[in-house]
Design a protein around this motif. Structure first.
Motif, mmCIF file in Angstrom:
data_model
loop_
_atom_site.group_PDB
_atom_site.id
_atom_site.type_symbol
_atom_site.label_atom_id
_atom_site.label_comp_id
_atom_site.label_asym_id
_atom_site.label_seq_id
_atom_site.Cartn_x
_atom_site.Cartn_y
_atom_site.Cartn_z
ATOM 1 N N PRO A 78 127.625 -5.133 -117.343
ATOM 2 C CA PRO A 78 126.927 -4.042 -116.629
ATOM 3 C C PRO A 78 126.171 -3.112 -117.555
ATOM 4 N N TYR A 79 125.999 -3.505 -118.837
ATOM 5 C CA TYR A 79 125.288 -2.657 -119.795
ATOM 6 C C TYR A 79 123.841 -3.141 -119.878
ATOM 7 N N GLY A 80 122.999 -2.712 -118.950
ATOM 8 C CA GLY A 80 121.601 -3.121 -118.931
ATOM 9 C C GLY A 80 120.769 -2.352 -119.947
ATOM 10 N N GLU A 86 107.199 3.008 -118.955
ATOM 11 C CA GLU A 86 107.554 4.034 -118.006
ATOM 12 C C GLU A 86 109.075 4.248 -118.050
ATOM 13 N N ALA A 87 109.461 5.476 -117.747
ATOM 14 C CA ALA A 87 110.892 5.816 -117.758
ATOM 15 C C ALA A 87 111.555 5.335 -116.474
ATOM 16 N N ALA A 88 112.776 4.830 -116.591
ATOM 17 C CA ALA A 88 113.534 4.423 -115.402
ATOM 18 C C ALA A 88 113.883 5.631 -114.548
ATOM 19 N N ILE A 89 114.007 6.799 -115.183
ATOM 20 C CA ILE A 89 114.268 8.051 -114.468
ATOM 21 C C ILE A 89 112.934 8.755 -114.305
ATOM 22 N N THR A 90 112.438 8.779 -113.108
ATOM 23 C CA THR A 90 111.093 9.317 -112.860
ATOM 24 C C THR A 90 111.046 10.832 -112.907
ATOM 25 N N ILE A 163 122.764 6.575 -116.474
ATOM 26 C CA ILE A 163 121.452 6.014 -116.797
ATOM 27 C C ILE A 163 120.762 6.963 -117.776
ATOM 28 N N ALA A 164 120.204 6.397 -118.837
ATOM 29 C CA ALA A 164 119.506 7.199 -119.844
ATOM 30 C C ALA A 164 118.124 6.600 -120.104
ATOM 31 N N TRP A 173 109.331 3.857 -123.653
ATOM 32 C CA TRP A 173 110.626 4.338 -123.161
ATOM 33 C C TRP A 173 111.700 3.259 -123.308
ATOM 34 N N MET A 174 112.839 3.661 -123.787
ATOM 35 C CA MET A 174 114.006 2.783 -123.835
ATOM 36 C C MET A 174 114.957 3.238 -122.707
ATOM 37 N N ASN A 175 115.257 2.323 -121.784
ATOM 38 C CA ASN A 175 116.108 2.626 -120.640
ATOM 39 C C ASN A 175 117.391 1.779 -120.715
ATOM 40 N N PHE A 176 118.498 2.418 -120.566
ATOM 41 C CA PHE A 176 119.753 1.648 -120.536
ATOM 42 C C PHE A 176 120.720 2.296 -119.535
ATOM 43 N N ILE A 177 121.626 1.476 -119.068
ATOM 44 C CA ILE A 177 122.660 1.926 -118.137
ATOM 45 C C ILE A 177 124.026 1.538 -118.691
#
Length: 478
Positions: A78-80, A86-90, A163-164, A173-177
């Motif tokens: 579950p570590y995506g 673009e940022a995963a957090i808008t 989520i970051a 952007w680096m997006n991970f969960i």
């Protein structure tokens, strides 16, 4: 609802103890649950901070394409992990102060690695993979360690997700969960028996301790009851807690004072009877000198009344039924012999079936007790009917008469010394008011009692109850 409440002090103490134990357990578990939530939250934020540092240090010097390749290699549920333009957090507005502070911490710590902005959010749990993990954990071929790992993985999929989104200087952007640490329940099927066993052990130990603590007070209650039956019973041992020692000391002092008072009364009655004997003898001799004077008969009757009163007062004061060792008495034979001596007494036809009834007492005081009751019935009713019955533990003698009876309000009053329901001053019809008092005192000294009640058809019923002694059954030989 008051009948549901306990009636004794130990029961109240036990109820309060159990209620306090339950309250403490509930409060403790609620405090532990809150502390676990707060501790897990800090741990998750620490993990998020450390993961951000590790990923940024790995990717900040790489090219945009290299970052995408690295992200594809490191991403695993579950570590995506993804890298995009673009940022995963808008939204750039934090959801709460905690998330805003966490963003500032990440930017301040990673700015030297080319980080321009950071966004952190907490979202609802991801349900993907939950069913597969749960199904795999129930397979028979799964070991205990693997089953625990699968269950933990399933719990991770049910927990909240952090989520970051972190922005580099080049705009990428680096997006991970990452999942939050799951909270295991405090009470489970495995822990509940342990809690229940601990609570049961505490309750049982409390009951045992309460019984040990209150045992002296039960002995105190029993001893106070024995004092009413026998003032010469052994004094209470003055050992134990300070409160019990004080109570036992007070009871022993009271018993000693009562014994002194009764002994003084007995000595007074004995001295009175002894001192009166000489002047009464002189009076009798002087009356004999009167010859056949008409005054002689009246004086002799008055003298007989004085001697009878003196004997009755002596019997009442000395409490003959309260001293000496008890002996086994054939109750039916004693009653039958008393009935044979009085022509106005009739034994019930079924009384002969009660042969062999044994009670503990002393023959002379018990004979006087029964005689007083019979004479009282004959005096006011003209005759007396006797019946003897038995229960598992008691012998019951009922004496019925056809007299006027006694008002219900005065049934207990007549047991007081010198109380007479007959209004005249004639001793032949009214007696001295001590017969029932002596009868009840004697019966109670043997562990029984005397009661009166009006019969529905008229007359009075006197009931003498005494403890029954069961004869041991003879042993049979094969």
């Amino acid at each position: 609802m008051r009948w549901l409440l306990p009636r004794s002090l130990p029961a109240w103490v036990l109820l309060i103890l159990i209620a306090g134990l339950l309250a403490i357990q509930v409060l403790t578990l609620s405090i532990v649950a809150r502390e676990r939530v707060a501790s897990n939250n800090i741990q998750d934020l620490l993990r998020l901070n450390e993961r951000s540092l590790a990923l940024v240090k790995l990717m900040y010097a790489a090219s945009p394409e290299q970052r995408k390749n690295i992200a594809a290699e490191l991403s695993a549920p579950p570590y995506g992990l993804t890298v995009s333009d673009e940022a995963a957090i808008t939204s750039s507005i934090p959801t709460d102060d905690e998330m805003a502070e966490m963003e500032d911490i990440i930017v301040g710590r990673l700015s030297k690695y080319g980080v321009e902005d950071a966004r952190v959010r907490r979202e609802s749990p991801i349900s993907e993979g939950t069913a597969n993990a749960g199904a795999a954990a129930t397979r028979d071929d799964v070991g205990s360690v693997e089953r625990e790992l699968l269950n933990l993985a399933a719990d991770y999929t049910k927990s909240d997700t952090l989520i970051a989104s972190i922005e580099f200087k080049d705009g990428q952007w680096m997006n991970f969960i990452m999942p939050s640490t799951p909270l295991s329940p405090i009470l489970t099927a495995q822990s509940l028996p342990l809690y229940a066993s601990a609570a049961a052990a505490v309750v049982l130990l409390s009951m045992w301790a309460l019984r040990r603590l209150t045992a002296p007070y039960r002995a105190l209650e029993s001893a106070v009851g024995h004092i009413g039956e026998d003032l010469k019973s052994p004094p209470l041992p003055e050992r134990g807690s300070s409160e019990y020692r004080s109570a036992a000391r007070a009871v022993n002092a009271m018993q000693a004072r009562l014994r002194e008072y009764v002994e003084d009364r007995e000595l007074l009655a004995a001295a009175l009877a002894h001192d009166l004997r000489t002047p009464l003898t002189r009076i009798r001799l002087r009356i004999e000198l009167l010859g056949q004077s008409p005054v002689k008969k009246a004086l002799m009757q008055n003298l007989a009344d004085i001697e009878t009163i003196t004997a009755s007062v002596l019997d009442f004061a000395s409490q003959n039924g309260h001293s000496g060792d008890l002996e086994r008495i054939d109750f039916w034979s004693l009653v039958d012999s008393i009935a044979d001596e009085n022509p106005n007494v009739v034994m019930d036809e079924t009384a002969s079936r009660q042969r062999g009834l044994i009670c503990l007492g002393r023959a002379v005081p018990l004979r006087r007790c029964i005689t007083n009751l019979i004479e009282n019935a004959v005096k006011y009713g003209g005759s007396a009917r006797l019946s003897v019955s038995q229960t598992e533990t008691e012998i019951v003698l009922s004496i019925d008469d056809d007299g006027p009876g006694i008002p219900d309000a005065d049934l207990e009053k007549v047991f007081r010394p010198f109380t007479r329901m007959e209004a005249s001053r004639n001793r032949q019809t009214g007696g001295f008011g001590l017969g029932l008092t002596i009868a009840r005192n004697t019966a109670r000294s043997f562990g029984g009692d005397v009661t009166l009640r009006n019969r529905p058809g008229g007359g009075l019923r006197s009931v003498l109850v005494l403890p029954r002694v069961r004869e041991p059954r003879p042993k049979t030989t094969a």
